[in-house]
Design an enzyme around this catalytic site. Structure first.
Site, PDB file in Angstrom:
ATOM      1  CG  HIS A   1      -2.175  -0.869   0.930  1.00 35.99           C
ATOM      2  ND1 HIS A   1      -3.405  -0.633   1.490  1.00 35.99           N
ATOM      3  CD2 HIS A   1      -2.332  -1.961   0.148  1.00 35.99           C
ATOM      4  CE1 HIS A   1      -4.271  -1.535   1.060  1.00 35.99           C
ATOM      5  NE2 HIS A   1      -3.642  -2.363   0.262  1.00 35.99           N
ATOM      6  CG  ASP A   2       5.207   3.256   1.121  1.00 38.90           C
ATOM      7  OD1 ASP A   2       4.718   4.400   0.947  1.00 38.90           O
ATOM      8  OD2 ASP A   2       6.427   3.050   1.213  1.00 38.90           O
TER       9      ASP A   2
ATOM     10  CB  VAL B   1      -0.483   5.444  -2.440  1.00 39.32           C
ATOM     11  CG1 VAL B   1      -1.109   6.824  -2.353  1.00 39.32           C
ATOM     12  CG2 VAL B   1      -1.560   4.380  -2.498  1.00 39.32           C
TER      13      VAL B   1
ATOM     14  N   GLY C   1       4.417   6.033  -4.907  1.00 35.17           N
ATOM     15  CA  GLY C   1       5.663   5.275  -4.876  1.00 35.17           C
ATOM     16  C   GLY C   1       6.047   4.842  -3.474  1.00 35.17           C
TER      17      GLY C   1
ATOM     18  CG  HIS D   1      -4.693 -11.859  -1.180  1.00 32.91           C
ATOM     19  ND1 HIS D   1      -5.580 -11.390  -2.116  1.00 32.91           N
ATOM     20  CD2 HIS D   1      -4.171 -10.750  -0.588  1.00 32.91           C
ATOM     21  CE1 HIS D   1      -5.603 -10.058  -2.105  1.00 32.91           C
ATOM     22  NE2 HIS D   1      -4.737  -9.647  -1.183  1.00 32.91           N
TER      23      HIS D   1
HETATM   24  C1  HEM Z   1      -4.299  -7.657  -6.874  1.00 30.52           C
HETATM   25  C2  HEM Z   1      -4.978  -6.714  -6.255  1.00 30.52           C
HETATM   26  C3  HEM Z   1      -5.276  -6.778  -4.781  1.00 30.52           C
HETATM   27  C4  HEM Z   1      -6.484  -6.576  -4.211  1.00 30.52           C
HETATM   28  C5  HEM Z   1      -7.772  -6.219  -4.931  1.00 30.52           C
HETATM   29  C6  HEM Z   1      -6.319  -6.760  -2.792  1.00 30.52           C
HETATM   30  C7  HEM Z   1      -7.328  -6.614  -1.864  1.00 30.52           C
HETATM   31  C8  HEM Z   1      -7.203  -6.901  -0.523  1.00 30.52           C
HETATM   32  C9  HEM Z   1      -8.249  -6.763   0.444  1.00 30.52           C
HETATM   33  C10 HEM Z   1      -9.653  -6.243   0.150  1.00 30.52           C
HETATM   34  C11 HEM Z   1      -7.773  -7.179   1.631  1.00 30.52           C
HETATM   35  C12 HEM Z   1      -8.526  -7.222   2.950  1.00 30.52           C
HETATM   36  C13 HEM Z   1      -8.685  -5.847   3.537  1.00 30.52           C
HETATM   37  C14 HEM Z   1      -9.665  -5.859   4.689  1.00 30.52           C
HETATM   38  O1  HEM Z   1      -9.331  -6.298   5.792  1.00 30.52           O
HETATM   39  O2  HEM Z   1     -10.806  -5.470   4.462  1.00 30.52           O
HETATM   40  C15 HEM Z   1      -6.411  -7.589   1.434  1.00 30.52           C
HETATM   41  C16 HEM Z   1      -5.596  -8.104   2.408  1.00 30.52           C
HETATM   42  C17 HEM Z   1      -4.272  -8.423   2.211  1.00 30.52           C
HETATM   43  N1  HEM Z   1      -3.550  -8.198   1.065  1.00 30.52           N
HETATM   44 FE1  HEM Z   1      -4.290  -7.699  -0.746  1.00 30.52          FE
HETATM   45  N2  HEM Z   1      -5.019  -7.070  -2.536  1.00 30.52           N
HETATM   46  C18 HEM Z   1      -4.334  -7.089  -3.721  1.00 30.52           C
HETATM   47  C19 HEM Z   1      -2.990  -7.318  -3.884  1.00 30.52           C
HETATM   48  C20 HEM Z   1      -2.113  -7.546  -2.859  1.00 30.52           C
HETATM   49  C21 HEM Z   1      -0.675  -7.529  -2.984  1.00 30.52           C
HETATM   50  C22 HEM Z   1       0.087  -7.188  -4.260  1.00 30.52           C
HETATM   51  C23 HEM Z   1      -0.170  -7.844  -1.759  1.00 30.52           C
HETATM   52  C24 HEM Z   1       1.270  -7.941  -1.319  1.00 30.52           C
HETATM   53  C25 HEM Z   1       2.273  -8.244  -2.090  1.00 30.52           C
HETATM   54  C26 HEM Z   1      -1.290  -8.066  -0.878  1.00 30.52           C
HETATM   55  C27 HEM Z   1      -1.209  -8.470   0.431  1.00 30.52           C
HETATM   56  C28 HEM Z   1      -2.271  -8.588   1.291  1.00 30.52           C
HETATM   57  C29 HEM Z   1      -2.153  -9.143   2.626  1.00 30.52           C
HETATM   58  C30 HEM Z   1      -0.898  -9.755   3.229  1.00 30.52           C
HETATM   59  C31 HEM Z   1      -3.413  -9.036   3.217  1.00 30.52           C
HETATM   60  C32 HEM Z   1      -3.795  -9.419   4.647  1.00 30.52           C
HETATM   61  C33 HEM Z   1      -3.518  -8.230   5.537  1.00 30.52           C
HETATM   62  C34 HEM Z   1      -3.666  -8.491   7.015  1.00 30.52           C
HETATM   63  O3  HEM Z   1      -3.908  -9.618   7.432  1.00 30.52           O
HETATM   64  O4  HEM Z   1      -3.525  -7.526   7.777  1.00 30.52           O
HETATM   65  N3  HEM Z   1      -2.451  -7.849  -1.569  1.00 30.52           N
HETATM   66  N4  HEM Z   1      -6.084  -7.401   0.112  1.00 30.52           N
END
Ligand code: HEM
Ligand SMILES: *[C@@H]1O[C@H](CO)[C@@H](O)[C@H](O)[C@H]1NC(C)=O
Ligand SMILES: *[C@@H]1O[C@H](CO)[C@@H](O)[C@H](O)[C@H]1NC(C)=O
Ligand SMILES: *[C@@H]1O[C@H](CO)[C@@H](O)[C@H](O)[C@H]1NC(C)=O
Length: 348
Positions: A69-70, A73, A75, A197
């Site tokens: 997320h850093d 947005v 960079g 994920h």
């Molecule tokens: C491809 C597009 C992506 C979408 C649409 C997306 C969307 C999301 C959403 C909606 C959540 C849950 C947020 C909530 O608690 O409501 C999430 C969690 C997470 N995302 Fe993604 N994400 C994407 C790509 C990525 C990428 C590129 C990474 C890291 C390289 C990533 C790592 C994570 C991780 C580790 C979590 C869990 C966070 C936690 O447990 O605190 N995501 N993501």
């Protein structure tokens, strides 16, 4: 010796113009950047992450997402950490894609405090985020890789930038591909990075419209009915503040299970399932499901590439003293040494 105001303004304008040119600074990131200036830098970050991980293994997922997320947005400039804006206005941190779900801020603060004690004014918050994400990947996935460093911290954080640049879980395959392409990442890197994920959790709001229509149970396309039923137990209403693991089998283990869940109708987000719907992306999904070693190798490379997005290096940006606030104007680390000594910062 005081420099004239006009010269100062021109110099700052020139510096800013160079800093904003895309691509110019990216080649300057370097593995071992702090080897001389702060030999313990990476070890101190690792210790802070490990201490937090012992108390709450879920923090690793939070730190991986914080870096993502850093970088998406403005960079990889640690703008996501700013709690206030020098110019006023709401910050990235309070934007709906970040608040309340983003976590791990206190781990970055702890690492920064240790670094300021050991080597003051040296290690940027943006680099701490990149190191902490890597350490989280090592702890959960036993994946080891080197992080090119030398990022500098930005001074602007705006809510709308987060809203406009972070991909929402409602994106289609094409929208995901386009958004990653806009950040210089390929469709394959999008699929590779989505494998993150395999760790962490989500608030119900990010997928509730796949299982409920008001009070009526529904099952979105691509979602298994039995998995939807399990999710409805975790998220009993569309206003639930609860969370669900994204990979229910092993939420604290970074493995390739994400790619195995998708064909079973267990991709939690609409966007996850899109990787199955698109034929080209699905080929990659099957490949990574079939070879975990392959995925881990390429995932690490994709993380490094993500960490290069729009970085500021050299004299651009600053090394923040406190990751949550931009340095005060008088601080000698906000611009390069002699320039700063001439009191230029006051003119900007
Ligand atoms: C491809 C597009 C992506 C979408 C649409 C997306 C969307 C999301 C959403 C909606 C959540 C849950 C947020 C909530 O608690 O409501 C999430 C969690 C997470 N995302 Fe993604 N994400 C994407 C790509 C990525 C990428 C590129 C990474 C890291 C390289 C990533 C790592 C994570 C991780 C580790 C979590 C869990 C966070 C936690 O447990 O605190 N995501 N993501
Ligand atoms: C990404 O999109 C923004 C806004 O539309 C544009 O200014 C920028 O040039 C794009 N970057 C790349 C690398 O495509
Ligand atoms: C959630 O509940 C609110 C209020 O009951 C309703 O207006 C909204 O349409 C619901 N959203 C979904 C996705 O069901
Ligand atoms: C899996 O990928 C690794 C790393 O690229 C490769 O060396 C190995 O041969 C692959 N295994 C199979 C069964 O294809």
């Amino acid at each position: 010796m005081a420099m004239q105001g006009r010269t100062g303004i021109a110099l700052i304008a020139a510096l800013c113009a160079v800093c904003l040119l895309p691509g110019l600074a990216t080649a300057q990131l370097r593995v071992g950047f702090y080897q001389k200036s702060c030999p313990n830098a990476e070890a101190l970050v690792r210790q802070a992450v490990a201490a937090a991980f012992t108390k709450d293994a879920g923090i690793a997922a939070g730190l991986i997402r914080l870096h993502f997320h850093d970088c998406f947005v403005r960079g990889c400039d640690a703008s996501v950490l700013l709690a206030t804006n020098p110019g006023g206005g709401r910050t990235e941190r309070v934007a709906p894609p970040n608040n309340p779900s983003l976590r791990g801020f206190e781990v970055i603060d702890a690492a920064k405090a240790a670094l300021e004690r050991s080597c003051p004014r040296t290690v940027s918050c943006a680099d701490i985020l990149a190191f902490a994400a890597r350490d989280s990947i090592t702890l959960t996935g036993n994946v080891v890789y080197s992080v090119p460093a030398g990022r500098r911290d930005g001074s602007i954080s705006r809510e709308e930038d987060a809203n406009n640049n972070l991909p929402p879980p409602t994106f289609t395959a094409q929208q995901l591909i386009d958004r990653f392409k806009n950040k210089t990442l390929t469709a394959e890197e999008m699929v590779l990075l989505s494998g993150a994920h395999t760790v962490g959790r989500s608030f119900c709001s990010s997928f509730v419209d796949r299982i409920w229509n008001g009070n009526t149970p529904i099952v979105d396309a691509g979602l298994s009915p039995s998995y939807a039923a399990q999710l409805r137990v975790l998220c009993p209403s569309n206003t639930s503040q609860a969370t669900a693991p994204i990979d229910p089998g092993s939420p604290n283990v970074l493995d390739n299970n994400y790619y195995k869940l998708l064909p079973r109708g267990m991709g939690l987000f609409f966007s996850d399932n899109q990787l199955r719907v698109d034929g080209n992306l699905n080929v990659l999904v099957n490949r990574f499901a079939g070879n975990e070693t392959l995925w881990k190798e390429r995932f690490a490379t994709a993380m490094v590439n993500m960490g290069r997005i729009q970085v500021q290096t050299g004299n651009c940006g600053q090394v923040r003293l406190n990751c949550n606030v931009v340095n005060p104007m008088s601080s000698s680390v906000s611009l390069a040494g002699s320039v700063e000594d001439d009191g230029l910062a006051a003119t900007s």
